[in-house]
Every structure is written in structure tokens, then in C-alpha cells.
Design an enzyme around this catalytic site. Structure first.
Site, mmCIF file in Angstrom:
data_model
loop_
_atom_site.group_PDB
_atom_site.id
_atom_site.type_symbol
_atom_site.label_atom_id
_atom_site.label_comp_id
_atom_site.label_asym_id
_atom_site.label_seq_id
_atom_site.Cartn_x
_atom_site.Cartn_y
_atom_site.Cartn_z
ATOM 1 N N LYS A 188 0.866 -0.898 -0.182
ATOM 2 C CA LYS A 188 0.499 0.074 0.688
ATOM 3 C C LYS A 188 0.890 0.884 0.121
ATOM 4 C CE LYS A 188 -4.559 -1.166 2.036
ATOM 5 N NZ LYS A 188 -5.683 -1.629 3.396
ATOM 6 N N LYS A 204 -6.802 -9.625 -4.124
ATOM 7 C CA LYS A 204 -7.600 -10.198 -3.010
ATOM 8 C C LYS A 204 -9.132 -9.331 -3.605
ATOM 9 C CE LYS A 204 -7.242 -8.253 1.035
ATOM 10 N NZ LYS A 204 -8.492 -7.302 1.228
ATOM 11 N N LYS A 253 -11.820 -3.069 -0.166
ATOM 12 C CA LYS A 253 -12.782 -2.000 0.203
ATOM 13 C C LYS A 253 -12.548 -1.265 -0.396
ATOM 14 C CE LYS A 253 -14.004 -3.151 4.524
ATOM 15 N NZ LYS A 253 -12.773 -3.171 4.689
HETATM 16 P P1 ATP Z 1 -9.695 -2.573 2.815
HETATM 17 O O1 ATP Z 1 -9.235 -2.690 1.292
HETATM 18 O O2 ATP Z 1 -9.692 -0.896 3.322
HETATM 19 O O3 ATP Z 1 -8.112 -2.782 3.800
HETATM 20 P P2 ATP Z 1 -10.339 -5.065 3.115
HETATM 21 O O4 ATP Z 1 -11.576 -5.591 2.269
HETATM 22 O O5 ATP Z 1 -9.028 -5.460 3.032
HETATM 23 O O6 ATP Z 1 -10.491 -3.235 3.205
HETATM 24 P P3 ATP Z 1 -11.092 -5.271 5.888
HETATM 25 O O7 ATP Z 1 -11.493 -4.590 6.285
HETATM 26 O O8 ATP Z 1 -9.490 -4.997 5.708
HETATM 27 O O9 ATP Z 1 -11.575 -5.795 4.477
HETATM 28 O O10 ATP Z 1 -10.835 -6.473 6.279
HETATM 29 C C1 ATP Z 1 -12.054 -7.428 7.335
HETATM 30 C C2 ATP Z 1 -11.922 -8.930 7.713
HETATM 31 O O11 ATP Z 1 -12.452 -9.357 6.349
HETATM 32 C C3 ATP Z 1 -10.220 -9.185 7.752
HETATM 33 O O12 ATP Z 1 -10.549 -10.705 8.667
HETATM 34 C C4 ATP Z 1 -10.194 -9.595 5.947
HETATM 35 O O13 ATP Z 1 -8.885 -10.784 6.497
HETATM 36 C C5 ATP Z 1 -10.682 -9.904 5.628
HETATM 37 N N1 ATP Z 1 -10.853 -10.352 4.691
HETATM 38 C C6 ATP Z 1 -10.978 -9.360 3.684
HETATM 39 N N2 ATP Z 1 -10.672 -9.343 2.496
HETATM 40 C C7 ATP Z 1 -11.050 -10.420 2.085
HETATM 41 C C8 ATP Z 1 -11.189 -10.941 0.549
HETATM 42 N N3 ATP Z 1 -10.475 -11.013 -0.351
HETATM 43 N N4 ATP Z 1 -10.979 -12.443 0.832
HETATM 44 C C9 ATP Z 1 -11.214 -12.950 2.131
HETATM 45 N N5 ATP Z 1 -11.356 -12.204 3.531
HETATM 46 C C10 ATP Z 1 -11.323 -10.725 3.636
HETATM 47 MG MG MG Z 2 -7.721 -5.254 4.283
#
Ligand code: ATP
Ligand code: MG
Length: 363
Positions: free
Chosen positions: A145, A226, A229
Site C-alpha cells: 500500500k 484479493k 474495499k
Molecule cells: P481494505 O481494502 O480497506 O483493507 P478489506 O476488504 O481488506 O478492506 P478489511 O476491513 O481490511 O477488508 O478486513 C476485514 C476482514 O475481512 C478481515 O478478516 C480480512 O481478512 C477479511 N477479508 C478482507 N478481504 C478479504 C477477501 N478478499 N477474501 C476473504 N477475506 C477477506
Molecule cells: Mg484489508
């Protein structure tokens, strides 16, 4: 959970490494095995997506009643990237609504907003004095990042320590997360063990609980990355608020490969394997077995779309209801913060004393 069974000669409240806080009924008597203490969190960095749901929140909801579960909206983590204050405010509530709509029951688990419990930031500082610069700069998410950019927020380097504080404050035995968080849990374990070694037994060393399938749901437009968000592609990210039409469109347009055979092979067929994993998580069937039922991509995509539409329709409906009347959610978050703080303040005091910090009235 680390096993603890048999008898205990202490009455009242007793803290044991690996067992969390126990409320013991009787002197020298049998006591029920303590529930596994669980903690996890989600950033209010955007709308929850199907990766968050299948990789994390679905498990949280399924196990909340059989564990002593703490779940938080980690708003401080969302500040590691630029986010407008109004967006942070609205997304914090939206994320809590999404978690409840996805199955968390604030009467069963403790649901709260991280920054409402200031113990998180204080413990993060104590743990920063335990962590090394070298181990933080090697974190994959820091390298992905923002490493190499002078303007990157310093918090992007240190937030894994805040995450360690989030977990260690609650004596969590287990941390249910997606696969992307594996390295952060390892760091948490290292910091807890290092702190305990230097200052005496203070923290429970937690374990990651990562699901067997859909632990890393990939972006439908870029199956090497992956679903995310904050950094995903809009067309490759299925939000839990997406309509049935949007879900169908995104799945039908998902990137696969130039072959035609349906195989579960993450390394050489990441797009198809991602579809199979989502279908597996939605139906409970093994992805290899599912693959054997298809001879082309079209029918697989149709079934994945149908499964996700069916899975997310009730979640979307509940989001709409809660959004129309969010008073219930804000009240639940307030109650959750009180419950969380009661636990966090005890752990923080233990850590402060172990390090030699004095109370306001020095004795
Ligand atoms: P950001 O991109 O802002 O980091 P994010 O989509 O990675 O957001 P987080 O809030 O960081 O989401 O993670 C919340 C939970 O969802 C964590 O337990 C993380 O491991 C899980 N998670 C995030 N993305 C994935 C994914 N693509 N597949 C499975 N689990 C996920
Ligand atoms: Mg994340």
C-alpha cells in the site's frame, strides 16, 4: 482454545495465560470450561464485500453464540489512508449496520467501534515500544500500500501494532480472519510472546482462525489480487449491498482464462478457482467436487451468480431496514463499547504495571 480443565483453587476472577478471564463459581470446585474468547475487526474503508462476508463475517456470525466474541469496526485503521471525515463518519455506522445485517447479534456478541475504547491506542504505544522498525517495514501490506513513498502516512507502517493491541486487549484465544491477515496475527503472536518474555506473563498469545475455503476471495476482474474495499476494481468487487442484477453482471463478466475446462487449480486457473471457492463457501460443497459437475464456464458462472444473489438478498433487505432506523444500532454500539472497555481497561492496567508505568497517584 488452549485447554484448561479440572479444578481451580481460586475463587472469584482469575486470569491465566491462554485461558482469558474466568469467573469461577466455587472454591476448590469444578467449573465449566471457559468459552473461547474471540476478537476480530473490519475497517470502515468502504462497503463490505463478498470477500469480507465469506472470508470473515459469516464465520463470526456462525460461532458468536458458542464463544465469548468481540467484534469491532476498526475506524482508526481506516485513517491509515486518506478518507474524508464525513465518509469515515457515515461508513462507521454503515459498517456496523452491515455486520448486524450479515448476522452479528449485538445481544449475543460484543459489537463496538474501536475508537470508542481509547485503551486501544494506549496499548498500541506500549506495543510499539516492543516492536522493531525492521519487522514493521517487512509487512506485506505496508509494502503493497505505500512503501517507498515518502508521503505515505506513518500509521500505515505502525497499524499492525494497533491491530495487535486490538487483539491482545481482549485476551483473545482466536482471531477469525481472512488469509490476508495471517502475517498480522503472526506479528501479534511475536509481540505478545516478546512482551511476556521481557515483562512477565501479561498477554494471551492468540491463534488465527482462517476458513478452509474463501479465505482469500479474489477480485473478479483481477484474480491475482484479493477483493478489497479500498483498492479493488468496482466491476470486480461484489458489495453486500449490490442488487441481483449487479451481482449477475459482475459474475458473468468475471475474468477466467483462455481454456474451457473447469478445474479447481488456484495457481494456474485463479479466476475459475475463485468462482468455485465462492460457490463452495455458499453451498458447503467441496470445490473439487463442484468442478467435476461443470464442463464449461457459462453454467458455473450462472450458478455462482444465483448462489450469491440468494446469499446476499436477506442481508441487503436487513441493511435497508436498519438504515431506515439506525437508532437501534447506535444504542447497541454504545452498550458494546461499555462492555469492551470493561475488559480492555483491566488488560491495559496489567500491561502498564508490567512495564513499570506508575498510576497517577504514585505508590
Ligand atoms: P481494505 O481494502 O480497506 O483493507 P478489506 O476488504 O481488506 O478492506 P478489511 O476491513 O481490511 O477488508 O478486513 C476485514 C476482514 O475481512 C478481515 O478478516 C480480512 O481478512 C477479511 N477479508 C478482507 N478481504 C478479504 C477477501 N478478499 N477474501 C476473504 N477475506 C477477506
Ligand atoms: Mg484489508
Amino acid at each position: 482454545m488452549r485447554a484448561l480443565s479440572g479444578k481451580c483453587w481460586l475463587a472469584g476472577q482469575c486470569w491465566l495465560a491462554g485461558a482469558g478471564w474466568l469467573v469461577l463459581g466455587e472454591l476448590n470446585g469444578d467449573y465449566p470450561l471457559p468459552m473461547t474468547r474471540v476478537l476480530s475487526g473490519v475497517q470502515p474503508s468502504g462497503v463490505l464485500h463478498v470477500g469480507n462476508y465469506l472470508g470473515a463475517v459469516k464465520q463470526w456470525a456462525a460461532t458468536q453464540a458458542e464463544s465469548d466474541a468481540f467484534y469491532c469496526v476498526v475506524d482508526l485503521h481506516a485513517l491509515t489512508l486518506d478518507i474524508a471525515p464525513d465518509d469515515l463518519r457515515s461508513r462507521t455506522l454503515e459498517t456496523a449496520i452491515g455486520l448486524i445485517a450479515a448476522g452479528l447479534d449485538p445481544d449475543v456478541c460484543t459489537l463496538f467501534v474501536q475508537s470508542h475504547v481509547p485503551e486501544h491506542t494506549e496499548l498500541a504505544w506500549l506495543l510499539e515500544c516492543t516492536a522493531s522498525y525492521g519487522e514493521l517495514k517487512r509487512m506485506t501490506q505496508f509494502k503493497d500500500k505505500g512503501a517507498g513513498q515518502e508521503s505515505v502516512r506513518a500509521s500505515l507502517l505502525t497499524y499492525p501494532v494497533l491491530m495487535a493491541a486490538d487483539i491482545l486487549l481482549y485476551d483473545a484465544d482466536e482471531v477469525p480472519v481472512g488469509d490476508d491477515q495471517r502475517q498480522h496475527i503472526e506479528l501479534t503472536r511475536d509481540l505478545a510472546a516478546r512482551f511476556n518474555g521481557r515483562y512477565g506473563e501479561t498477554f494471551v498469545v492468540p491463534e488465527a482462525a482462517i476458513p478452509k475455503v474463501a479465505a482469500r476471495v479474489m477480485d473478479l476482474q483481477n484474480p491475482e489480487k484479493k477483493m478489497s474495499k479500498s483498492t479493488g476494481t468496482p466491476a470486480g468487487t461484489i458489495a453486500i449491498t449490490d442488487s441481483a442484477d449487479e451481482i449477475v453482471k459482475k459474475v458473468r463478466r468475471s475474468v477466467t482464462d483462455a481454456e474451457t475446462d473447469v478445474r479447481y487449480d488456484v495457481a494456474s486457473k485463479p479466476g475459475v478457482s475463485n468462482l468455485l471457492e465462492m460457490l463452495s463457501a455458499a453451498t458447503g460443497d467441496d470445490p473439487y467436487v463442484l468442478a467435476s459437475r461443470y464442463t464449461s464456464y457459462g453454467p458455473l458462472k450462472n450458478d455462482v451468480a444465483d448462489a450469491l444473489v440468494a446469499l446476499l438478498a436477506p442481508v441487503r433487505e436487513r441493511i435497508n431496514e436498519l438504515t431506515a432506523d439506525p437508532g437501534e444500532v447506535t444504542a447497541a454500539l454504545e452498550k458494546g463499547a461499555d462492555k469492551a472497555q470493561a475488559v480492555a481497561s483491566v488488560t491495559l492496567r496489567r500491561a502498564r504495571e508490567a512495564m513499570g508505568l506508575t498510576q497517577r497517584r504514585i505508590s
